[in-house]
Design a protein around this motif. Structure first.
Motif, PDB file in Angstrom:
ATOM      1  N   VAL A   1      -7.814   9.589   3.149  1.00  0.00           N
ATOM      2  CA  VAL A   1      -6.327   8.879   3.065  1.00  0.00           C
ATOM      3  C   VAL A   1      -6.647   7.266   3.032  1.00  0.00           C
ATOM      4  O   VAL A   1      -7.336   6.848   3.953  1.00  0.00           O
ATOM      5  CB  VAL A   1      -5.541   9.487   4.231  1.00  0.00           C
ATOM      6  CG1 VAL A   1      -4.132   8.661   4.147  1.00  0.00           C
ATOM      7  CG2 VAL A   1      -5.542  10.785   4.189  1.00  0.00           C
ATOM      8  N   PRO A   2      -5.750   6.609   1.983  1.00  0.00           N
ATOM      9  CA  PRO A   2      -6.014   5.333   2.002  1.00  0.00           C
ATOM     10  C   PRO A   2      -5.380   4.723   3.432  1.00  0.00           C
ATOM     11  O   PRO A   2      -4.228   5.162   3.755  1.00  0.00           O
ATOM     12  CB  PRO A   2      -5.095   4.600   0.856  1.00  0.00           C
ATOM     13  CG  PRO A   2      -4.244   5.993   0.463  1.00  0.00           C
ATOM     14  CD  PRO A   2      -5.062   7.137   0.924  1.00  0.00           C
ATOM     15  N   ASN A   3      -6.138   3.862   3.971  1.00  0.00           N
ATOM     16  CA  ASN A   3      -5.556   2.805   5.047  1.00  0.00           C
ATOM     17  C   ASN A   3      -5.443   1.385   5.157  1.00  0.00           C
ATOM     18  O   ASN A   3      -6.259   0.996   4.080  1.00  0.00           O
ATOM     19  CB  ASN A   3      -6.246   3.231   6.551  1.00  0.00           C
ATOM     20  CG  ASN A   3      -5.983   4.591   7.046  1.00  0.00           C
ATOM     21  OD1 ASN A   3      -6.412   4.886   8.178  1.00  0.00           O
ATOM     22  ND2 ASN A   3      -5.343   5.527   6.313  1.00  0.00           N
ATOM     23  N   TYR A   4      -4.533   0.634   5.628  1.00  0.00           N
ATOM     24  CA  TYR A   4      -4.353  -0.634   5.239  1.00  0.00           C
ATOM     25  C   TYR A   4      -4.473  -1.454   6.427  1.00  0.00           C
ATOM     26  O   TYR A   4      -4.123  -2.731   6.699  1.00  0.00           O
ATOM     27  CB  TYR A   4      -2.971  -0.756   4.649  1.00  0.00           C
ATOM     28  CG  TYR A   4      -3.079   0.003   3.483  1.00  0.00           C
ATOM     29  CD1 TYR A   4      -3.433  -0.352   2.322  1.00  0.00           C
ATOM     30  CD2 TYR A   4      -2.374   1.274   3.638  1.00  0.00           C
ATOM     31  CE1 TYR A   4      -3.264   0.340   1.189  1.00  0.00           C
ATOM     32  CE2 TYR A   4      -2.248   2.223   2.378  1.00  0.00           C
ATOM     33  CZ  TYR A   4      -2.829   1.693   1.291  1.00  0.00           C
ATOM     34  OH  TYR A   4      -2.652   2.655   0.170  1.00  0.00           O
ATOM     35  N   GLY A   5      -5.253  -1.084   7.590  1.00  0.00           N
ATOM     36  CA  GLY A   5      -5.257  -1.841   8.690  1.00  0.00           C
ATOM     37  C   GLY A   5      -3.901  -1.959   9.489  1.00  0.00           C
ATOM     38  O   GLY A   5      -3.617  -3.365  10.155  1.00  0.00           O
ATOM     39  N   GLY A  32       0.939  -1.261  -0.077  1.00  0.00           N
ATOM     40  CA  GLY A  32      -0.077   0.147   0.095  1.00  0.00           C
ATOM     41  C   GLY A  32       1.016   1.116  -0.134  1.00  0.00           C
ATOM     42  O   GLY A  32       2.042   1.253   0.556  1.00  0.00           O
ATOM     43  N   SER A  33       0.325   2.298  -0.450  1.00  0.00           N
ATOM     44  CA  SER A  33       1.004   3.634  -0.453  1.00  0.00           C
ATOM     45  C   SER A  33       0.072   4.769   0.228  1.00  0.00           C
ATOM     46  O   SER A  33      -1.296   4.567  -0.232  1.00  0.00           O
ATOM     47  CB  SER A  33       1.290   4.089  -1.790  1.00  0.00           C
ATOM     48  OG  SER A  33       1.778   5.396  -1.945  1.00  0.00           O
ATOM     49  N   TYR A  34       0.499   5.603   0.865  1.00  0.00           N
ATOM     50  CA  TYR A  34      -0.267   6.681   1.391  1.00  0.00           C
ATOM     51  C   TYR A  34      -0.268   7.874   0.655  1.00  0.00           C
ATOM     52  O   TYR A  34      -0.985   8.938   1.037  1.00  0.00           O
ATOM     53  CB  TYR A  34       0.349   6.802   2.834  1.00  0.00           C
ATOM     54  CG  TYR A  34       0.025   5.878   3.871  1.00  0.00           C
ATOM     55  CD1 TYR A  34      -1.239   5.532   4.358  1.00  0.00           C
ATOM     56  CD2 TYR A  34       1.152   5.169   4.105  1.00  0.00           C
ATOM     57  CE1 TYR A  34      -1.226   4.556   5.193  1.00  0.00           C
ATOM     58  CE2 TYR A  34       1.044   4.002   5.091  1.00  0.00           C
ATOM     59  CZ  TYR A  34      -0.115   3.777   5.525  1.00  0.00           C
ATOM     60  OH  TYR A  34      -0.243   2.705   6.306  1.00  0.00           O
ATOM     61  N   VAL A  35       0.662   7.799  -0.205  1.00  0.00           N
ATOM     62  CA  VAL A  35       0.532   9.185  -1.290  1.00  0.00           C
ATOM     63  C   VAL A  35      -0.738   9.332  -2.095  1.00  0.00           C
ATOM     64  O   VAL A  35      -0.743  10.404  -2.824  1.00  0.00           O
ATOM     65  CB  VAL A  35       1.733   9.334  -2.157  1.00  0.00           C
ATOM     66  CG1 VAL A  35       3.078   9.092  -1.202  1.00  0.00           C
ATOM     67  CG2 VAL A  35       1.947   8.237  -3.070  1.00  0.00           C
ATOM     68  N   ASN A  36      -1.557   8.303  -2.430  1.00  0.00           N
ATOM     69  CA  ASN A  36      -2.653   8.429  -3.246  1.00  0.00           C
ATOM     70  C   ASN A  36      -4.015   8.897  -2.357  1.00  0.00           C
ATOM     71  O   ASN A  36      -4.874   8.165  -2.375  1.00  0.00           O
ATOM     72  CB  ASN A  36      -2.986   7.056  -3.799  1.00  0.00           C
ATOM     73  CG  ASN A  36      -3.733   6.868  -4.800  1.00  0.00           C
ATOM     74  OD1 ASN A  36      -3.923   7.939  -5.486  1.00  0.00           O
ATOM     75  ND2 ASN A  36      -4.288   5.798  -5.136  1.00  0.00           N
ATOM     76  N   TYR A  37      -3.834  10.085  -1.816  1.00  0.00           N
ATOM     77  CA  TYR A  37      -4.898  10.396  -1.155  1.00  0.00           C
ATOM     78  C   TYR A  37      -5.602  11.622  -2.081  1.00  0.00           C
ATOM     79  O   TYR A  37      -5.061  11.996  -2.793  1.00  0.00           O
ATOM     80  CB  TYR A  37      -4.386  11.127   0.177  1.00  0.00           C
ATOM     81  CG  TYR A  37      -3.410  12.161   0.128  1.00  0.00           C
ATOM     82  CD1 TYR A  37      -3.775  13.585   0.069  1.00  0.00           C
ATOM     83  CD2 TYR A  37      -2.158  11.938   0.354  1.00  0.00           C
ATOM     84  CE1 TYR A  37      -2.843  14.503  -0.052  1.00  0.00           C
ATOM     85  CE2 TYR A  37      -0.922  13.115   0.245  1.00  0.00           C
ATOM     86  CZ  TYR A  37      -1.635  14.181   0.147  1.00  0.00           C
ATOM     87  OH  TYR A  37      -0.704  15.205   0.160  1.00  0.00           O
TER      88      TYR A  37
END
Length: 83
Positions: A27-31, A13-18
């Protein structure tokens, strides 16, 4: 990364794709424990907006990263927005 249902995926996963909207930043979160770290960093960049973490793990399982979700009604059905 594992889906919300426990299936192991090869993707990272990447957090820059918000997504920045008028009053929120999605913001994408991944558990993952790093979700909180990423959300805090991004929140500091947008003090006038509320950062909302969205669990996107199941989107990855189905081959989607969440960026092409259109129209808004479809997005609301796809994402589980955590408050």
């Amino acid at each position: 990364m594992k889906t919300a249902y426990g299936k192991q995926l090869d993707e990272k996963g990447s957090y820059v794709n918000y997504y920045v909207a008028n009053t929120v930043v999605l913001v994408p979160n991944y558990g993952d424990p790093n979700d909180a770290v990423a959300n805090t960093i991004i929140q500091k960049q947008y003090p006038g907006r509320k950062v909302v973490g969205i669990d996107v793990r199941n989107l990855y399982e189905n081959g989607e990263d969440g960026t092409l979700c259109y129209p808004a009604a479809a997005c609301r059905k796809t994402f589980e927005i955590r408050k």
